[in-house]
Design an enzyme around this catalytic site. Sequence first.
Site, PDB file in Angstrom:
ATOM      1  N   GLU A  51       0.838  -1.198   0.000  1.00  0.00           N
ATOM      2  CA  GLU A  51       0.000   0.000   0.000  1.00  0.00           C
ATOM      3  C   GLU A  51       0.880   1.258   0.000  1.00  0.00           C
ATOM      4  O   GLU A  51       1.847   1.346   0.756  1.00  0.00           O
ATOM      5  CB  GLU A  51      -0.888  -0.037   1.248  1.00  0.00           C
ATOM      6  CG  GLU A  51      -1.977   1.016   1.288  1.00  0.00           C
ATOM      7  CD  GLU A  51      -2.915   0.818   2.475  1.00  0.00           C
ATOM      8  OE1 GLU A  51      -3.960   1.475   2.515  1.00  0.00           O
ATOM      9  OE2 GLU A  51      -2.586   0.002   3.367  1.00  0.00           O
ATOM     10  N   LYS A 120      -9.957   2.054  -2.110  1.00  0.00           N
ATOM     11  CA  LYS A 120     -10.104   1.374  -0.821  1.00  0.00           C
ATOM     12  C   LYS A 120     -11.494   1.630  -0.255  1.00  0.00           C
ATOM     13  O   LYS A 120     -11.991   2.754  -0.287  1.00  0.00           O
ATOM     14  CB  LYS A 120      -9.030   1.880   0.146  1.00  0.00           C
ATOM     15  CG  LYS A 120      -8.914   1.111   1.455  1.00  0.00           C
ATOM     16  CD  LYS A 120      -7.688   1.569   2.229  1.00  0.00           C
ATOM     17  CE  LYS A 120      -7.456   0.774   3.486  1.00  0.00           C
ATOM     18  NZ  LYS A 120      -6.209   1.167   4.186  1.00  0.00           N
ATOM     19  N   CYS A 178      -5.781  -3.501   2.170  1.00  0.00           N
ATOM     20  CA  CYS A 178      -5.457  -3.528   3.597  1.00  0.00           C
ATOM     21  C   CYS A 178      -6.668  -3.737   4.497  1.00  0.00           C
ATOM     22  O   CYS A 178      -7.182  -4.840   4.608  1.00  0.00           O
ATOM     23  CB  CYS A 178      -4.698  -2.263   3.986  1.00  0.00           C
ATOM     24  SG  CYS A 178      -3.832  -2.437   5.583  1.00  0.00           S
ATOM     25  N   GLY A 367      -2.694 -60.339   6.874  1.00  0.00           N
ATOM     26  CA  GLY A 367      -1.321 -59.887   7.073  1.00  0.00           C
ATOM     27  C   GLY A 367      -0.920 -58.822   6.080  1.00  0.00           C
ATOM     28  O   GLY A 367       0.246 -58.444   6.002  1.00  0.00           O
ATOM     29  N   ASN A 465     -23.236 -64.757  10.652  1.00  0.00           N
ATOM     30  CA  ASN A 465     -24.567 -65.284  10.970  1.00  0.00           C
ATOM     31  C   ASN A 465     -24.524 -66.171  12.210  1.00  0.00           C
ATOM     32  O   ASN A 465     -25.388 -66.089  13.099  1.00  0.00           O
ATOM     33  CB  ASN A 465     -25.098 -66.105   9.801  1.00  0.00           C
ATOM     34  CG  ASN A 465     -25.437 -65.250   8.588  1.00  0.00           C
ATOM     35  OD1 ASN A 465     -25.410 -65.721   7.462  1.00  0.00           O
ATOM     36  ND2 ASN A 465     -25.766 -63.984   8.797  1.00  0.00           N
ATOM     37  N   SER A 636     -22.625 -46.976 -14.915  1.00  0.00           N
ATOM     38  CA  SER A 636     -21.677 -48.078 -15.034  1.00  0.00           C
ATOM     39  C   SER A 636     -21.228 -48.324 -16.461  1.00  0.00           C
ATOM     40  O   SER A 636     -20.218 -48.998 -16.685  1.00  0.00           O
ATOM     41  CB  SER A 636     -22.295 -49.367 -14.466  1.00  0.00           C
ATOM     42  OG  SER A 636     -22.573 -49.218 -13.096  1.00  0.00           O
TER      43      SER A 636
END
Length: 645
Positions: A51, A120, A178, A367, A465, A636
């Site tokens: 500024e 401004k 500013c 794993g 189940n 799809s």
Amino acid sequence: MCGEMSTYGFYRFAAATPEVRVADVTYNTAAVIGCLREAAGQGAHVVLFPEMCLTGYTCGDLFHQPRLQAAALRGLAEVAAETAQVDIVAIVDIPMVIQEGLYNVAAVVQGGRVHGFVPKSILPNYREFYEQRQFRPARELTVQSVRFMDACVPLGTDLIFLDSNSESGDLSFGIEICEDLWSVMPPSSRLALQGARVIFNPSASDELAGKAPYRRALIAQQSARCLAGYVFSSAGVGESTQDVVYGGHALIAENGRIAAESRRFCRGAQVIYADMDCARLGAARMGESSFNDSRAHAAVPAPRVVEVPVPVHGCDLRYAAVPPRPFVPGPAEAPERCGDILSIQAAGLAKRMEHTHAKTLVIGVSGGLDSTLALIVCERACRLLGLPMSTVLAVTMPGFGTTGRTYANAVRMIELLGCTFKEVNIKEACLLHFKDLDFDPSLRTTTYENVQARERTKILMNLANKTGGMVVGTGDLSEIALGWSTYNGDHMSMYAVNCSIPKTLIRCLIHHVGQQSGAELAAVLQDIIDTPVSPELLPPSDDGTIDQKTEDILGPYDLHDFFLYHFIKYGAEPEKMLYLARHAFAGEYPDELVESTLRTFIRRFFMQQFKRSCIPDGPKVGTIALSPRGDWRMPSDACAGEWGF
């Protein structure tokens, strides 16, 4: 490379803090031109100055002196003339008399002329700032243009500057000055809704203890709120220190991220740079319904568009943030981010257990990475509900491709976590099924592989189940994107805790848990991280190691996750994804592998949507997910032809 990057939406922005002397316009103009030349030499498209950079912000009542006012106009004309020689857009703030009032205005300069003036809006009038004593606010203006350098120049707070050299209109910007940013309703919010993808703020923000972090957070938050870039340059130490000190704080933010920041209190000139993807900002706005809803709700007026021919050259991404693993948090933020993700997963699973009155959590543990993370989430969900770890029925199902390494890691991890252990060897059942199908098991086809995957899912479902429980899915986001799962095999579960977590992030999460675990569990987790990714559906090598390695078939998950991120989040085209990946993975993967992996990603992403259309429920942990119920809705049978495949 030079014109190419413009089509990808990248621009280089600079924020300069020149050395200034209070009221010495001649000196300051030379300093501004010096920074301007430096920025142009570094390939910047637009450079912002603080500024009142030509006069000094702290001139006080000297601003009312006609000699200083005239000097500022001459200085601006000199800067404009320089831009005819140096191909760059500059934003320079000056005092200007308009309609017998003095206004604080920012000038957009390029090609030897001023394209627009922005006044401004908010003038501070408290403590050490008395701008209302010298200046008048923008709202008092009754004209929309002024004469400067023998031209009629647009004037106003409603100006949006558009790159006339870009056919796609990737760069559009607005200006606030500013104090405007500190107001309750900053002009930048309106400017963003009017189409500005980047906001420039020439500022003179003084330094107080603790103010810099606030300023930094304010700019980052405003850029995020506006889904915009934000370039901020503040006055430096050359300003008067009569009552306050200025530190020359410059910042460049991109949608909530600080991309570049200057060193405060520097005694010399500074210029900082950031390469910003303006096309990505536009894509983000298109995907955020709240942004467009805000435009309608606020009844934003149409702006006046000013075309500015921004330099036609690209940038080499020196100052761009193109992380090779965009899903993975950096070291500083990883502990909190990983903790949040694990908490989201565990909370989702705990709620589903409560709702279904599940007595057990049934999970197949191989794993590998995915089942390891899912097992960790099961442990945390039980902890949330105050249930013993015996609630988790962890099942190993060794088959034709199971190796000693993964089996041992799975068994030891189950033991260390205290789960209920069960082993069901699937080889005999699969051989019987091969006989039912009149299938020769010496043929290593998809039938050979998928029979095993579906046998495992059948076992888990039936155990659920039997025990009154639910099957916890282990498949991750990367596999869902690529369709790397057996339909109605590992594709299916009753709650998929990893469904929005890509493979690269899973490694990070397991590493995080390992750091918080005892030495023995940490060692097991690290070995799991180090194990090659594999479905282990084909027999191992003669030495007992994994022979079927997923990344040898599909390409590196690092690349797939990179493509997934840019394709889903920002709609990046294949050519752009390829360019970004070659930059991000330079020296890590050869260009040929990058390109072939991209082709695999696009081909499989389109072909495998049918698997995504019926995936189980699961928790969303980040901004990217592929749930057909909310995040990604795609037919799809969509074709990939327009994407070159």
